[in-house]
Design an enzyme around this catalytic site. Sequence first.
Site, mmCIF file in Angstrom:
data_model
loop_
_atom_site.group_PDB
_atom_site.id
_atom_site.type_symbol
_atom_site.label_atom_id
_atom_site.label_comp_id
_atom_site.label_asym_id
_atom_site.label_seq_id
_atom_site.Cartn_x
_atom_site.Cartn_y
_atom_site.Cartn_z
ATOM 1 N N LYS A 295 0.969 -1.409 0.102
ATOM 2 C CA LYS A 295 -0.073 -0.073 0.037
ATOM 3 C C LYS A 295 0.921 1.354 -0.020
ATOM 4 C CE LYS A 295 -2.332 -0.651 3.842
ATOM 5 N NZ LYS A 295 -3.131 -0.566 4.903
ATOM 6 N N LYS A 296 1.974 1.289 0.941
ATOM 7 C CA LYS A 296 2.750 2.588 1.062
ATOM 8 C C LYS A 296 4.176 2.412 0.649
ATOM 9 C CE LYS A 296 -0.156 3.226 5.210
ATOM 10 N NZ LYS A 296 -0.084 3.551 6.582
#
Length: 132
Positions: A44-45
């Site tokens: 996600k990051k």
Amino acid sequence: MTRVITFGTFDVFHIGHVNMLVRAAEMGDHLTVGVSSDALNFSKKGRYPVYREEHRMAIVKSLACVDEVFVEESLELKGQYIKDHAADVLVMGDDWAGKFDHWGDLCEVVYLPRTAEVSTTDIIQSIREDLN
């Protein structure tokens, strides 16, 4: 009994996390929390969490308002997690507003306002700047 479920990384645990979990717990009788796995957070990051998933899970589980904790392995499995934990309400921060409305056929979907002026990303960035 109303069962509530929420999800998050809960890295560098702060007052915003506390506020969210307490408000989510107040919406029902049982709060289940899916804590993002290290691998999911990376996907996600683009970075791994500061704290390993087992430590983040222990922190979240230690809160009086939390009844159950599990590892969230995939964003695509949210519907299955809702079913597996018999959730009546899905609670997410309003930074996700509208993104989980399609689970409304499985449970009520509620977006709560985030705590102003606190962000894990900002905290990590501030620490990095202080180290340089």
